[in-house]
Write an enzyme that holds these catalytic residues in place. Structure first.
Site, short mmCIF file in Angstrom:
data_model
loop_
_atom_site.label_atom_id
_atom_site.label_comp_id
_atom_site.label_asym_id
_atom_site.label_seq_id
_atom_site.Cartn_x
_atom_site.Cartn_y
_atom_site.Cartn_z
N CYS A 47 0.88 -0.59 -0.39
CA CYS A 47 -0.21 -0.27 -0.36
C CYS A 47 0.81 1.19 0.17
CB CYS A 47 -0.69 -0.04 0.84
SG CYS A 47 -1.98 1.37 1.42
N CYS B 10 -0.75 4.38 1.84
CA CYS B 10 -0.06 3.62 3.49
C CYS B 10 1.21 4.44 4.32
CB CYS B 10 -0.39 2.20 3.72
SG CYS B 10 -2.52 2.07 3.06
N ASP B 11 2.23 3.43 2.68
CA ASP B 11 2.98 4.09 3.48
C ASP B 11 4.52 4.28 3.02
OD1 ASP B 11 2.68 1.62 5.97
OD2 ASP B 11 2.51 -0.04 4.04
#
Length: 312
Positions: A133, A136-137
């Site tokens: 992701c 997300c990261d």
């Protein structure tokens, strides 16, 4: 054992639905699989979930949501849902270790599992440099060299997004042709931060005590192995919605995601609702999953109220 509502899944969608239904005094039963909390339990720090300005660890956020649901009366049971019978109401669930249970409404929040490569050291380093992701990261890799594995539109999108943070992003794909649409390929190729490593098949994730250090690949053009240095490896080969236990009793799209009616969480069977990534192949964020969980709970509550009016 009969229930007014059962929720399958304990990611942000399922837990939010549990909070809403429990506060409505409907005492939902929540079935959590062997990995409670969903994909967020494999994420380290989350900085884009509202209400946590300093960020919060994925497992901690899931624990807080569960405690909140329990506070209002939601009950939890850990076990596999082997099969469901949605042919008539009350719906019947066959739950491993608990037998058959019935429910007037069912909320399916089983999520979608990211597809990984299945190579050595990959699973051990999820959250330590291996991710599925970018949104997300990606923030955690400012000015670092990254690898994106994949050749479809998702891989191109992930690579483009990661160039906002990374010093360089290399797209690794096992063939010399990409599956991505031409427009997505053109965008990626025109980005000066994106480099290409085609005809390379990932063999092994390399890491030390600090996390990922690189990727070993097989170059089919030369027949030799190569070492590619990287601080992060983003696997972008798609997601698999967790719907096999439904045995096609609900309407699914071509990729296996549950189809919901526009503007609601209603599925093709009245009384069955879907929320989170199991019905969302586009956004796949914790906050959008939580929002759809609230919608599913409200839709379920209205359905239960309609049943009670009929029986009065």
């Amino acid at each position: 054992m009969h229930n007014k509502s059962i929720i399958i899944g304990t990611g942000p969608a399922g837990l939010t639905a549990a909070i809403y239904l429990a506060r409505a005094n409907l005492n939902p039963l929540v079935i959590e699989g062997p990995e409670p909390g969903g994909q967020l339990t494999t994420t380290t720090e989350i900085e884009n979930y509202p209400g946590f300005p300093e960020g919060i660890q994925g497992p901690e956020l899931m624990d807080k949501l569960k405690i909140q649901a329990e506070r209002f009366g939601a009950e939890f049971y850990t076990g596999w849902v082997n099969k469901v019978d949605l042919s008539k109401r009350p719906f019947i669930l066959d739950i491993e270790g608990k037998g058959k249970m019935t429910t007037e409404t069912l909320i399916i929040s089983t999520g979608a599992s990211a597809k990984y490569l299945g190579i050595p050291n990959e699973q051990e380093n999820i959250g330590r440099g291996v991710s599925a992701c970018a949104t997300c990261d990606g923030f955690f890799f400012k000015n670092r060299e990254l690898i994106v594995v994949g050749g479809g539109d998702t891989a191109m999108e992930e690579a483009q997004f990661l160039t906002k943070f990374a010093s360089k992003v290399t797209i690794v794909h096992r063939r010399d042709e990409l599956r991505a649409s031409k427009i997505m390929q053109d965008r990626a190729r025109s980005n000066p931060k994106i480099e290409w490593a085609l005809n390379r098949s990932p063999l092994e994730v390399m890491a030390d005590e600090h996390g990922v250090t690189g990727l070993n690949v097989y170059n089919s053009s030369t027949g030799e192995q190569e070492w590619m240095s990287a601080h992060g490896i983003f696997v972008a080969i798609g997601h698999r919605p967790n719907t096999t236990f439904l045995e096609n009793q609900l309407l699914l799209d071509d990729h296996g995601y549950i189809v919901t009616k526009p503007g609601s969480t209603e599925t093709s069977i009245p009384g069955v609702f879907a929320s989170g990534d199991v019905q969302d192949s586009i956004y796949r964020q914790a906050i959008t999953a939580a929002g759809s969980g609230a919608m599913a709970a409200m839709d379920s509550e209205k359905f239960i109220e309609s049943l009670q009016r009929v029986h009065v």
